[in-house]
Design a protein around this motif. Structure first.
Motif, PDB file in Angstrom:
ATOM      1  N   TYR A 154      -1.393   0.527  12.406  1.00 13.79           N
ATOM      2  CA  TYR A 154      -0.257   1.461  12.381  1.00 13.79           C
ATOM      3  C   TYR A 154       0.848   0.957  11.441  1.00 13.79           C
ATOM      4  O   TYR A 154       1.217  -0.212  11.452  1.00 13.79           O
ATOM      5  N   GLU A 155       1.336   1.868  10.607  1.00 13.92           N
ATOM      6  CA  GLU A 155       2.428   1.587   9.676  1.00 13.92           C
ATOM      7  C   GLU A 155       2.115   0.452   8.707  1.00 13.92           C
ATOM      8  O   GLU A 155       3.011  -0.311   8.311  1.00 13.92           O
ATOM      9  N   ALA A 175      -4.864   4.590  15.120  1.00 14.80           N
ATOM     10  CA  ALA A 175      -5.364   3.340  14.528  1.00 14.80           C
ATOM     11  C   ALA A 175      -4.882   3.140  13.103  1.00 14.80           C
ATOM     12  O   ALA A 175      -4.532   2.025  12.702  1.00 14.80           O
ATOM     13  N   PHE A 176      -4.879   4.214  12.301  1.00 14.23           N
ATOM     14  CA  PHE A 176      -4.433   4.128  10.906  1.00 14.23           C
ATOM     15  C   PHE A 176      -3.247   5.062  10.657  1.00 14.23           C
ATOM     16  O   PHE A 176      -3.003   5.467   9.526  1.00 14.23           O
ATOM     17  N   ARG A 177      -2.533   5.372  11.697  1.00 19.79           N
ATOM     18  CA  ARG A 177      -1.386   6.270  11.555  1.00 19.79           C
ATOM     19  C   ARG A 177      -0.327   5.651  10.633  1.00 19.79           C
ATOM     20  O   ARG A 177      -0.066   4.448  10.680  1.00 19.79           O
ATOM     21  N   ALA A 198      -5.288   9.577  14.686  1.00 25.18           N
ATOM     22  CA  ALA A 198      -5.711   8.312  14.084  1.00 25.18           C
ATOM     23  C   ALA A 198      -5.268   8.189  12.632  1.00 25.18           C
ATOM     24  O   ALA A 198      -5.050   7.077  12.137  1.00 25.18           O
ATOM     25  N   PHE A 199      -5.145   9.336  11.918  1.00 30.89           N
ATOM     26  CA  PHE A 199      -4.795   9.309  10.498  1.00 30.89           C
ATOM     27  C   PHE A 199      -3.558  10.164  10.193  1.00 30.89           C
ATOM     28  O   PHE A 199      -3.361  10.573   9.061  1.00 30.89           O
ATOM     29  N   ALA A 258      -0.746  18.218  11.541  1.00 32.97           N
ATOM     30  CA  ALA A 258       0.561  17.588  11.686  1.00 32.97           C
ATOM     31  C   ALA A 258       0.885  16.687  10.504  1.00 32.97           C
ATOM     32  O   ALA A 258       0.047  15.910  10.044  1.00 32.97           O
ATOM     33  N   SER A 259       2.093  16.840   9.983  1.00 36.15           N
ATOM     34  CA  SER A 259       2.624  16.034   8.873  1.00 36.15           C
ATOM     35  C   SER A 259       1.959  16.325   7.530  1.00 36.15           C
ATOM     36  O   SER A 259       2.150  15.567   6.574  1.00 36.15           O
TER      37      SER A 259
END
Length: 466
Positions: A154-155, A175-177, A198-199, A258-259
């Motif tokens: 994350y990050e 996990a890979f946000r 997760a992404f 989202a995003s």
């Protein structure tokens, strides 16, 4: 003379070695036998040696502020929880073959760690293991790793390349946000579970690929679906422009768009469910049409869409929560299909079918608003976060004002309440609103009633309607 120089040189070397050894700090960090594994800190270099497991550490350690390199010797079988948490100066790490797990938050906040080689012996990367390793640019996940737990990377803002091994079974939530520079990912055929979001916030993501033979997931034009392609799992956040969801889809999954940078999306008549956060933070969406086929909508599906001005909801929707369109500061118009059995709209405002209950007021409308005379109930959150609302007139027939109906309406200056009986309301109705700055106007013969009724009595001025 040569002999004297030789002796002097030996003396210098001995002194250096002695001072180095004297300055070294040692800790027993094994588990369950603490003496089995040792940590030796010499200057800025930390060496972990011994046989067996490291114990799990609390979040703050003696070496966290000084260590720049870590060398783990062969024989150590795991990296403990929080082992190098907050080692912000750590630049290099050597992990030997034989280590089987990387513990929770093991390298969290190691913002100068630019590279890591994970040995094939590792089978699990625990939650938050590399969170906010903001200099990490590439990572290769060996074939023996079965699980990457939630928030593991994350990050990791600089992460550009991720190679997932063929044995990977589970990718955890987030996990890979927020790996902002990650542009593509290939899901191995072994992967059976991809956790929620997760992404998400991978702002440069252009493409999801899925290896042939995967029995749970598939990819269509770079968009991630389940194997049957009836659930849209994730749309690449970095893809711009328009997108037409294929008619095989029945469900738009949690945070699917989202995003993302998408500015237009066509939802087919096959869609029955739009899950929570599905279009949240889609800042480029200006309008959206939800077809009549949609029966179920999750929490915050269209929230924080800053450019969203118009939305049309279909006839199949039977429940609309207060957060469905939360924090859409430019929303001016909510429409709903005439055939909807539970809801209706008038002048862009959402009501129940009989229009005696005001369900939702568009957050982007500005100025004053007079609630229609036939309304008897103002629903929970109906005017929540309407920053442009300056004046509201509540008709005589309103008997119920639910919680947080006017929450965050900080620019509200005047409330006119025509009811001759002050409604019993909770303090949450106007939460985060400074009532001392608002004037309340009520019928002349009940001014004293309002001045003695909870919540209403807190208004700065209570005056008779002229």
């Amino acid at each position: 003379m040569k002999k004297i120089k030789y002796v002097a040189l030996l003396a210098i070397v001995f002194t250096i070695l002695f001072v180095t050894k004297a300055n070294a700090q040692t800790w027993n960090i094994g588990f369950p036998d603490t003496t089995k594994v040792k940590a030796i800190l010499t200057g800025n270099k930390l060496v972990i040696e011994g046989k067996g497991a490291m114990k799990n550490y609390p979040r703050h350690k003696i070496w966290k502020d000084s260590v720049t390199s870590v060398y783990i010797k062969k024989g150590v079988t795991n990296i403990g929880h929080h082992a190098f948490y907050d080692c912000r100066e750590l630049k290099t790490i050597t992990i030997p073959d034989g280590v089987t797990s990387i513990g929770e938050s093991a390298f969290k906040n190691c913002e100068n760690l630019a590279a890591v080689i994970i040995p094939n012996s590792v089978t699990v990367i625990k939650r938050n293991a590399f969170e906010r390793c903001t200099s990490l640019k590439a990572v290769s996940i060996p074939d023996n790793i079965l699980e990457i737990e939630e928030y593991a990377f994350y990050e990791c803002f600089s992460l550009e390349n991720v190679l997932l091994g063929n044995g990977l079974n589970q990718i955890g939530d987030c996990a890979f946000r927020a790996c902002h520079n990650l542009s593509s990912i290939t899901i191995p055929k072994s992967t059976s579970t991809i956790g929620e979001i997760a992404f998400r916030e991978c702002y440069n993501m252009q493409n999801f690929e899925v290896e042939k033979g995967n029995i749970k997931y598939s990819s269509v034009d770079g968009v991630l679906f389940n194997k049957k392609q009836d659930t849209l799992v994730a749309y690449p956040n970095g893809k711009e422009g328009k997108y037409k969801i294929p008619e095989s889809a029945v469900v738009i999954g949690n945070s699917a768009f989202a995003s993302s940078k998408i500015n237009a999306v066509r939802i087919p008549k096959t869609i029955k469910t739009i899950e929570g956060d599905a279009f949240r933070y889609c800042h480029n969406l200006s309008k959206l049409k939800v077809p009549n086929s949609v029966e179920e909508i999750g929490i915050l599906p269209f929230a924080n869409c800053d450019s969203l001005e118009r939305i049309k909801l279909g006839s199949g929707i039977t429940e609309i929560g207060m957060y469905i369109l939360s924090q859409n500061e430019n929303l001016l118009k909510i429409k709903i299909a005439h055939k909807n059995l539970k809801f209706s709209s008038k002048k862009g405002i959402l009501y129940n079918k009989s229009r005696d209950t005001l369900v939702m007021y568009p957050r982007g409308k500005k100025g004053s608003f007079m609630i229609p005379e036939n309304v008897i109930c103002i629903k929970k959150g109906a005017f929540e976060d309407c920053q442009g609302l300056t004046e509201i007139v509540i008709p005589e027939n309103v008997t119920t004002i639910e919680a947080i109906a006017f929450q965050y309406d900080r620019n509200l200056k005047t409330v006119t309440n025509r009811s001759t009986t002050p409604q019993k309301i909770s303090s949450e109705v106007f939460s985060y609103v400074n009532l001392k700055n608002i004037s309340l106007f009520v019928p002349s013969d009940v001014v004293d009633k309002y001045r003695n009724t909870d919540v209403w009595k807190e208004f700065g001025q209570i005056k008779a309607i002229e």
